[in-house]
Design a protein around this motif. Structure first.
Motif, PDB file in Angstrom:
ATOM      1  N   LEU A 104       0.839  -1.198   0.000  1.00  0.00           N
ATOM      2  CA  LEU A 104       0.000   0.000   0.000  1.00  0.00           C
ATOM      3  C   LEU A 104       0.875   1.249   0.000  1.00  0.00           C
ATOM      4  O   LEU A 104       0.653   2.185  -0.765  1.00  0.00           O
ATOM      5  N   HIS A 105       1.903   1.264   0.833  1.00  0.00           N
ATOM      6  CA  HIS A 105       2.824   2.405   0.855  1.00  0.00           C
ATOM      7  C   HIS A 105       3.533   2.573  -0.489  1.00  0.00           C
ATOM      8  O   HIS A 105       3.807   3.698  -0.912  1.00  0.00           O
ATOM      9  N   ALA A 106       3.816   1.468  -1.158  1.00  0.00           N
ATOM     10  CA  ALA A 106       4.502   1.543  -2.454  1.00  0.00           C
ATOM     11  C   ALA A 106       3.649   2.243  -3.513  1.00  0.00           C
ATOM     12  O   ALA A 106       4.182   2.740  -4.501  1.00  0.00           O
ATOM     13  N   ARG A 107       2.350   2.306  -3.296  1.00  0.00           N
ATOM     14  CA  ARG A 107       1.460   3.016  -4.226  1.00  0.00           C
ATOM     15  C   ARG A 107       1.614   4.525  -4.119  1.00  0.00           C
ATOM     16  O   ARG A 107       1.181   5.266  -4.989  1.00  0.00           O
ATOM     17  N   GLY A 108       2.186   4.987  -3.011  1.00  0.00           N
ATOM     18  CA  GLY A 108       2.335   6.422  -2.781  1.00  0.00           C
ATOM     19  C   GLY A 108       3.493   7.025  -3.559  1.00  0.00           C
ATOM     20  O   GLY A 108       4.348   6.326  -4.087  1.00  0.00           O
ATOM     21  N   ARG A 109       3.479   8.327  -3.609  1.00  0.00           N
ATOM     22  CA  ARG A 109       4.557   9.057  -4.276  1.00  0.00           C
ATOM     23  C   ARG A 109       5.676   9.327  -3.284  1.00  0.00           C
ATOM     24  O   ARG A 109       5.445   9.518  -2.109  1.00  0.00           O
ATOM     25  N   ARG A 110       6.896   9.352  -3.792  1.00  0.00           N
ATOM     26  CA  ARG A 110       8.060   9.709  -2.986  1.00  0.00           C
ATOM     27  C   ARG A 110       8.776  10.842  -3.695  1.00  0.00           C
ATOM     28  O   ARG A 110       8.856  10.866  -4.920  1.00  0.00           O
ATOM     29  N   TRP A 111       9.297  11.787  -2.927  1.00  0.00           N
ATOM     30  CA  TRP A 111      10.005  12.901  -3.523  1.00  0.00           C
ATOM     31  C   TRP A 111      10.993  13.489  -2.524  1.00  0.00           C
ATOM     32  O   TRP A 111      10.942  13.188  -1.344  1.00  0.00           O
TER      33      TRP A 111
ATOM     34  N   GLU B 289      15.115  17.090   2.059  1.00  0.00           N
ATOM     35  CA  GLU B 289      14.372  16.156   2.897  1.00  0.00           C
ATOM     36  C   GLU B 289      13.630  15.149   2.033  1.00  0.00           C
ATOM     37  O   GLU B 289      13.009  15.519   1.044  1.00  0.00           O
ATOM     38  N   GLU B 290      13.670  13.892   2.443  1.00  0.00           N
ATOM     39  CA  GLU B 290      12.909  12.872   1.743  1.00  0.00           C
ATOM     40  C   GLU B 290      11.475  12.873   2.265  1.00  0.00           C
ATOM     41  O   GLU B 290      11.240  12.953   3.475  1.00  0.00           O
ATOM     42  N   HIS B 291      10.515  12.789   1.348  1.00  0.00           N
ATOM     43  CA  HIS B 291       9.098  12.778   1.711  1.00  0.00           C
ATOM     44  C   HIS B 291       8.409  11.615   0.996  1.00  0.00           C
ATOM     45  O   HIS B 291       8.855  11.170  -0.053  1.00  0.00           O
ATOM     46  N   GLU B 292       7.317  11.173   1.583  1.00  0.00           N
ATOM     47  CA  GLU B 292       6.466  10.189   0.918  1.00  0.00           C
ATOM     48  C   GLU B 292       5.024  10.446   1.324  1.00  0.00           C
ATOM     49  O   GLU B 292       4.751  11.037   2.366  1.00  0.00           O
ATOM     50  N   ASP B 293       4.118  10.025   0.460  1.00  0.00           N
ATOM     51  CA  ASP B 293       2.707  10.181   0.772  1.00  0.00           C
ATOM     52  C   ASP B 293       2.382   9.464   2.072  1.00  0.00           C
ATOM     53  O   ASP B 293       2.904   8.372   2.337  1.00  0.00           O
ATOM     54  N   SER B 294       1.528  10.068   2.858  1.00  0.00           N
ATOM     55  CA  SER B 294       1.051   9.415   4.078  1.00  0.00           C
ATOM     56  C   SER B 294       0.022   8.355   3.698  1.00  0.00           C
ATOM     57  O   SER B 294      -0.471   8.320   2.560  1.00  0.00           O
ATOM     58  N   LEU B 295      -0.312   7.519   4.643  1.00  0.00           N
ATOM     59  CA  LEU B 295      -1.351   6.520   4.408  1.00  0.00           C
ATOM     60  C   LEU B 295      -2.658   7.204   4.034  1.00  0.00           C
ATOM     61  O   LEU B 295      -3.401   6.728   3.174  1.00  0.00           O
ATOM     62  N   GLU B 296      -2.926   8.342   4.625  1.00  0.00           N
ATOM     63  CA  GLU B 296      -4.137   9.099   4.294  1.00  0.00           C
ATOM     64  C   GLU B 296      -4.108   9.564   2.834  1.00  0.00           C
ATOM     65  O   GLU B 296      -5.118   9.494   2.134  1.00  0.00           O
ATOM     66  N   ASP B 297      -2.942  10.038   2.362  1.00  0.00           N
ATOM     67  CA  ASP B 297      -2.818  10.481   0.971  1.00  0.00           C
ATOM     68  C   ASP B 297      -3.094   9.338   0.001  1.00  0.00           C
ATOM     69  O   ASP B 297      -3.612   9.554  -1.097  1.00  0.00           O
TER      70      ASP B 297
END
Length: 156
Positions: A73-80, A136-144
């Protein structure tokens, strides 16, 4: 209660103080290992789900819309990479994938890169006289990730 093969819990940390939340969360995570049982937690608190679960099912209007390992599920999120420099306009020109962050215009967003590429970006900017103030590394939260799966977009 004995040792049931399946334990269903609904909002198990609701109303607890931080210490109680921590204790119940540790218990929930340990029960499958200690007693060889499956624990199913129903919760609207996605941060709790994120900290307690290894497998997730998302139900929307009585229909399962996603099920699988939490990592998937986390892998579906965006990372930047969030990048703030002494000259974001020039940095945006020099870093091909950089865009102004829509959530905070004092930052640039750069698609997620490995450490070596991040170091090259930092060094390349410094060589051109642009200081890197934050990286800073960011990734979508579970909510996103959750909201689009359930068809709920931003309301404001």
């Amino acid at each position: 209660m004995g040792k049931p093969p399946l334990l269903l819990l609904d909002e198990p940390t609701n109303g607890l103080d931080p210490a109680g939340i921590h204790e119940v969360r540790a218990l929930i995570k340990g029960l499958p290992r200690m007693l060889d049982m499956t624990v199913v937690v129903s919760s609207h608190l996605l941060s709790e789900v994120d900290q307690m679960s290894d497998h997730v099912g998302i139900i929307n209007r009585g229909r399962m819309v996603w099920q699988g390992p939490l990592a998937d599920l986390h892998a579906r999120g965006r990372r930047w990479i969030g990048l703030r420099t002494t000259d974001n306009a020039r940095a945006r020109e020099l870093v091909p994938s950089a865009q102004t962050d829509p959530d905070d215009v004092s930052y640039l967003r750069v698609r997620a890169v490995d450490d070596a590429a991040a170091a090259r970006i930092s060094l390349g900017l410094a060589e051109r006289g642009i200081g890197v103030v934050r990286m800073e590394e960011h990734e979508d939260s579970l909510e996103d990730i959750f909201l689009p799966l359930t068809g709920i977009e931003e309301t404001l």
